[in-house]
Design a protein around this motif. Structure first.
Motif, PDB file in Angstrom:
ATOM      1  N   GLN A 154       0.830  -1.209   0.000  1.00  0.00           N
ATOM      2  CA  GLN A 154       0.000   0.000   0.000  1.00  0.00           C
ATOM      3  C   GLN A 154       0.861   1.254   0.000  1.00  0.00           C
ATOM      4  N   GLN A 155       1.865   1.277   0.870  1.00  0.00           N
ATOM      5  CA  GLN A 155       2.713   2.468   0.987  1.00  0.00           C
ATOM      6  C   GLN A 155       3.598   2.653  -0.240  1.00  0.00           C
ATOM      7  N   ALA A 156       4.068   1.555  -0.795  1.00  0.00           N
ATOM      8  CA  ALA A 156       4.946   1.644  -1.974  1.00  0.00           C
ATOM      9  C   ALA A 156       4.196   2.204  -3.171  1.00  0.00           C
ATOM     10  N   VAL A 157       2.951   1.791  -3.341  1.00  0.00           N
ATOM     11  CA  VAL A 157       2.179   2.195  -4.521  1.00  0.00           C
ATOM     12  C   VAL A 157       1.442   3.518  -4.303  1.00  0.00           C
ATOM     13  N   PHE A 158       0.822   3.691  -3.132  1.00  0.00           N
ATOM     14  CA  PHE A 158      -0.036   4.854  -2.902  1.00  0.00           C
ATOM     15  C   PHE A 158       0.364   5.693  -1.687  1.00  0.00           C
ATOM     16  N   GLY A 159       1.577   5.501  -1.176  1.00  0.00           N
ATOM     17  CA  GLY A 159       2.016   6.264  -0.013  1.00  0.00           C
ATOM     18  C   GLY A 159       2.203   7.743  -0.323  1.00  0.00           C
ATOM     19  N   ASP A 160       2.343   8.543   0.729  1.00  0.00           N
ATOM     20  CA  ASP A 160       2.510   9.988   0.580  1.00  0.00           C
ATOM     21  C   ASP A 160       3.981  10.304   0.306  1.00  0.00           C
ATOM     22  N   HIS A 161       4.402  10.099  -0.930  1.00  0.00           N
ATOM     23  CA  HIS A 161       5.790  10.331  -1.324  1.00  0.00           C
ATOM     24  C   HIS A 161       5.843  10.577  -2.834  1.00  0.00           C
ATOM     25  N   PRO A 162       6.967  11.075  -3.354  1.00  0.00           N
ATOM     26  CA  PRO A 162       7.056  11.429  -4.786  1.00  0.00           C
ATOM     27  C   PRO A 162       6.876  10.260  -5.748  1.00  0.00           C
ATOM     28  N   SER A 163       7.055   9.030  -5.272  1.00  0.00           N
ATOM     29  CA  SER A 163       6.904   7.872  -6.160  1.00  0.00           C
ATOM     30  C   SER A 163       5.515   7.257  -6.085  1.00  0.00           C
ATOM     31  N   ASN A 164       4.557   7.978  -5.513  1.00  0.00           N
ATOM     32  CA  ASN A 164       3.167   7.534  -5.517  1.00  0.00           C
ATOM     33  C   ASN A 164       2.734   7.340  -6.970  1.00  0.00           C
ATOM     34  N   LEU A 165       2.332   6.123  -7.316  1.00  0.00           N
ATOM     35  CA  LEU A 165       2.089   5.803  -8.722  1.00  0.00           C
ATOM     36  C   LEU A 165       0.859   6.495  -9.296  1.00  0.00           C
ATOM     37  N   ALA A 166      -0.130   6.811  -8.453  1.00  0.00           N
ATOM     38  CA  ALA A 166      -1.292   7.546  -8.942  1.00  0.00           C
ATOM     39  C   ALA A 166      -0.874   8.949  -9.379  1.00  0.00           C
ATOM     40  N   ARG A 167       0.049   9.562  -8.623  1.00  0.00           N
ATOM     41  CA  ARG A 167       0.520  10.907  -8.975  1.00  0.00           C
ATOM     42  C   ARG A 167       1.374  10.861 -10.240  1.00  0.00           C
ATOM     43  N   ILE A 168       2.235   9.851 -10.328  1.00  0.00           N
ATOM     44  CA  ILE A 168       3.086   9.735 -11.517  1.00  0.00           C
ATOM     45  C   ILE A 168       2.229   9.520 -12.761  1.00  0.00           C
ATOM     46  N   MET A 169       1.202   8.670 -12.633  1.00  0.00           N
ATOM     47  CA  MET A 169       0.339   8.415 -13.785  1.00  0.00           C
ATOM     48  C   MET A 169      -0.519   9.621 -14.116  1.00  0.00           C
ATOM     49  N   SER A 170      -0.811  10.452 -13.121  1.00  0.00           N
ATOM     50  CA  SER A 170      -1.526  11.695 -13.393  1.00  0.00           C
ATOM     51  C   SER A 170      -0.669  12.606 -14.273  1.00  0.00           C
ATOM     52  N   SER A 171       0.631  12.632 -13.999  1.00  0.00           N
ATOM     53  CA  SER A 171       1.541  13.410 -14.844  1.00  0.00           C
ATOM     54  C   SER A 171       1.601  12.824 -16.249  1.00  0.00           C
ATOM     55  N   ALA A 172       1.638  11.478 -16.340  1.00  0.00           N
ATOM     56  CA  ALA A 172       1.652  10.820 -17.652  1.00  0.00           C
ATOM     57  C   ALA A 172       0.384  11.149 -18.434  1.00  0.00           C
ATOM     58  N   ARG A 173      -0.734  11.213 -17.736  1.00  0.00           N
ATOM     59  CA  ARG A 173      -2.005  11.563 -18.390  1.00  0.00           C
ATOM     60  C   ARG A 173      -1.937  12.970 -18.968  1.00  0.00           C
ATOM     61  N   GLU A 174      -1.390  13.911 -18.210  1.00  0.00           N
ATOM     62  CA  GLU A 174      -1.265  15.278 -18.717  1.00  0.00           C
ATOM     63  C   GLU A 174      -0.347  15.317 -19.938  1.00  0.00           C
ATOM     64  N   ASN A 175       0.760  14.562 -19.870  1.00  0.00           N
ATOM     65  CA  ASN A 175       1.663  14.465 -21.032  1.00  0.00           C
ATOM     66  C   ASN A 175       0.902  13.950 -22.251  1.00  0.00           C
ATOM     67  N   ALA A 176       0.102  12.895 -22.039  1.00  0.00           N
ATOM     68  CA  ALA A 176      -0.629  12.266 -23.143  1.00  0.00           C
ATOM     69  C   ALA A 176      -1.657  13.213 -23.743  1.00  0.00           C
ATOM     70  N   ILE A 177      -2.331  13.977 -22.913  1.00  0.00           N
ATOM     71  CA  ILE A 177      -3.342  14.927 -23.417  1.00  0.00           C
ATOM     72  C   ILE A 177      -2.680  15.999 -24.281  1.00  0.00           C
ATOM     73  N   ILE A 178      -1.551  16.505 -23.819  1.00  0.00           N
ATOM     74  CA  ILE A 178      -0.834  17.527 -24.575  1.00  0.00           C
ATOM     75  C   ILE A 178      -0.378  16.976 -25.930  1.00  0.00           C
ATOM     76  N   CYS A 179       0.034  15.696 -25.948  1.00  0.00           N
ATOM     77  CA  CYS A 179       0.578  15.075 -27.167  1.00  0.00           C
ATOM     78  C   CYS A 179      -0.464  14.250 -27.916  1.00  0.00           C
ATOM     79  N   ARG A 180      -1.731  14.453 -27.616  1.00  0.00           N
ATOM     80  CA  ARG A 180      -2.786  13.609 -28.165  1.00  0.00           C
ATOM     81  C   ARG A 180      -2.686  13.401 -29.677  1.00  0.00           C
TER      82      ARG A 180
END
Length: 273
Positions: A121-147
């Motif tokens: 739980q902490q590795a995937v969704f913990g309160d840290h810069p490697s939280n995968l939901a946050r990283i994927m949110s950034s990837a989503r923004e990248n994808a929208i810009i490059c649609r």
């Protein structure tokens, strides 16, 4: 022995026309998306009005190229973390409870957990810069810009992956083998869609560059085998030269810091080329 009856082949002209029309559409769609070489399909004569090497001269703004690159990096970070976390889970639950702590220390993160399940739980969704939901949110923004530069199916799968991680993080869904397997399947689907076909556009190469650089970055951070890092570095240079044939990057087989600096310099030169 009784003869086996083989039904006649359907040669209805309407059936043949429908098949050919659908096949033609799919092949043309692949070509226009940059995933096929018109020489595969000699029957499609009018496609030859596009020069085969047009992909090499695709014009990208610095902004778009940077977002394509970071889309590749973010997606690769999610994939690598999921694979590593699953492997570490087995160590934490059986032989080495502190294995997860050391892994995240390499990333500059002080990860705390009570047991093996809490580690997931902490590795995937913990309160840290490697939280995968946050990283994927950034990837989503990248994808929208490059649609316009992404395959429609790959874009759709990226959004599905974002939704999976985002909803799971917000609802405190349990992270387990099935959850990680579902996420990895979506990532494999995205990479698979992007890898099909023979030709690669400049936009595709920037995504691949981000993927490779993230791999070598994590590889060096975790102090893994140096020989494998050198292989990644050579692949990075080859990919960079597909974007800009004159691209150069010194590779030092003993100095990891120098290699990371060289990678950063290489990318900075590419996005202004």
């Amino acid at each position: 022995m009784n003869a086996v009856h083989v039904p006649p082949v359907d040669r209805d002209p309407k059936h043949i026309w429908t098949f050919n029309a659908v096949t033609l559409f799919k092949r043309l769609r692949d070509y226009l998306n940059g995933y096929a070489d018109y020489r595969q399909y000699p029957s499609i004569k009018f496609v030859e009005t596009w020069p085969q090497n047009s992909h090499k001269h695709q014009l990208l703004t610095t902004y778009v190229a940077t977002n394509l690159y970071w889309f590749g990096r973010h997606l690769q970070r999610v994939e690598t973390t999921l694979i590593d976390v699953l492997e570490l889970f087995n160590s934490v639950i059986d032989t080495d409870k502190e294995a997860g702590v050391r892994y995240f220390e390499d990333l500059g993160i002080e990860l705390q957990y009570k047991n093996a399940q809490d580690f997931l739980q902490q590795a995937v969704f913990g309160d840290h810069p490697s939280n995968l939901a946050r990283i994927m949110s950034s990837a989503r923004e990248n994808a929208i810009i490059c649609r316009p530069y992404l395959d429609a199916e790959a874009f759709g799968e990226a959004i599905r992956l974002f939704n999976l991680l985002d909803i799971s993080a917000k609802t405190d869904a349990k992270v387990d083998y099935r959850f990680i397997g579902d996420a990895l399947s979506l990532i494999n689907e995205i990479w698979g869609i992007m890898a099909r076909g023979l030709l690669r556009r400049k936009s595709d190469q920037f995504i691949r560059l981000g993927k490779l650089i993230e791999k070598v970055d994590l590889h060096l951070r975790h102090g893994k085998n140096g020989d494998e890092s050198v292989v990644y570095l050579h692949n990075i240079l080859i990919t960079a030269q597909r974007i800009a044939p004159e691209a150069e990057m010194p590779i030092d087989e003993k100095d990891d810091e120098a290699n990371l600096d060289a990678i950063n310099d290489l990318f900075d030169n590419l996005v202004v080329a």
